[in-house]
Design an enzyme around this catalytic site. Structure first.
Site, PDB file in Angstrom:
ATOM      1  N   ASP A  51      73.017  63.281  23.435  1.00 16.52           N
ATOM      2  CA  ASP A  51      74.088  62.747  24.269  1.00 16.52           C
ATOM      3  C   ASP A  51      75.452  63.276  23.831  1.00 16.52           C
ATOM      4  OD1 ASP A  51      72.372  61.256  25.855  1.00 16.52           O
ATOM      5  OD2 ASP A  51      72.509  59.476  24.576  1.00 16.52           O
ATOM      6  N   TYR A 111      66.309  62.688  12.409  1.00 18.41           N
ATOM      7  CA  TYR A 111      67.717  62.425  12.700  1.00 18.41           C
ATOM      8  C   TYR A 111      68.373  61.777  11.489  1.00 18.41           C
ATOM      9  CZ  TYR A 111      67.587  63.345  17.758  1.00 18.41           C
ATOM     10  OH  TYR A 111      67.502  63.945  18.992  1.00 18.41           O
TER      11      TYR A 111
END
EC number: 5.4.99.12
Length: 258
Positions: A51, A111
């Site tokens: 995003d 992540y």
């Protein structure tokens, strides 16, 4: 024609996400522009979508190009980097099979989420999540709940069109960094508060906004024992403590595994 894989990092604060956009202000748009400049006109296909504001340490994308570039990958890398700098940096280029797909052939992704506890700093605002203090013990208890195979329906952005919301988390743990050289002494005797909390995740895949929603819920859970108990109970019933994801600026796509 041949297929090549590009491994690269990018500063997500400068783009409207990774996936190509109508206004051409996404990571893929910048990458496609740079490839066009060196005579490669096929669009890239990426391993993951991030995003707006989310960064990448090692993203992977594939593209088809002419055989001219075979065995000239270092030269190609340097040429592309001339057109993507300073916010995208190609780290490696390698030839892959025609059947290789960067998304569907990935077996795992990791992540990292960075939380900063010191005074707000305008020069760090795009790269960390400012959060005054937290309880690392409660945080890790909350994070441990995510490990395993679960239906993560409460922890993803609805409307992203996923066929399945089941994912398997292999690793979810936080650690803290102190300013002092002797971090163990500082942590043991609480001589000062930590500067950073780093949360690492590894899974066979992630839903859209899943990491940010997991972080947001874990941060809510670690505020108090009551919150933690409520989170544990709610997790079994698939009821999150919050549907508001943590800010994107602290999130980094760390690695894609094949």
């Amino acid at each position: 024609m041949m297929k090549i894989a590009l491994t690269y990092s990018y500063n997500g604060s400068k783009f409207k996400g990774s996936q190509t956009q109508p206004d051409k202000n996404a990571v893929e748009d910048c990458l496609n522009f740079a490839l066009n400049r060196v005579g490669i006109f096929k669009p890239v296909v990426s391993s993951s979508r991030t995003d707006k504001g989310v960064h990448a340490i090692s993203q992977v994308s594939c593209v088809e190009c002419g055989e001219f570039w075979n065995e000239r990958f270092e030269r190609l890398k340097n040429q592309i980097n001339k057109h993507t700098k300073p916010y995208i940096y190609i780290k490696n280029i390698q030839k892959v099979s025609d059947e290789f797909h960067p998304r569907y052939d990935a077996v795992a992704r990791s992540y990292r989420y960075i939380i900063y506890h010191d005074e707000q700093n305008v020069f760090l605002a795009d790269y960390v999540h400012f959060y005054k203090t937290l309880n690392i013990q409660r945080l890790n208890i909350a994070l441990k709940l995510f490990i395993g195979k679960h239906d993560f329906t409460p922890f993803y952005k609805v409307g992203s069109g996923e066929k399945s919301t089941v994912r398997e988390i292999f690793y979810a743990k936080a650690y803290q960094i102190y300013k002092t050289k002797d971090a163990k002494f500082s942590a043991k005797f609480k001589t000062q508060k930590p500067t950073l909390t780093i949360i690492n995740f590894k899974a066979n895949g992630f839903l859209r906004a899943q990491v940010r929603l997991m972080v947001a819920n874990a941060l809510q859970a670690c505020k108090s024992d009551e919150n933690l108990y409520k989170f544990i109970s709610n997790f079994k019933e698939q009821k999150p403590l919050t549907r508001m994801p943590s800010p994107p600026n602290g999130l980094y796509l760390k690695r894609v595994f094949y």
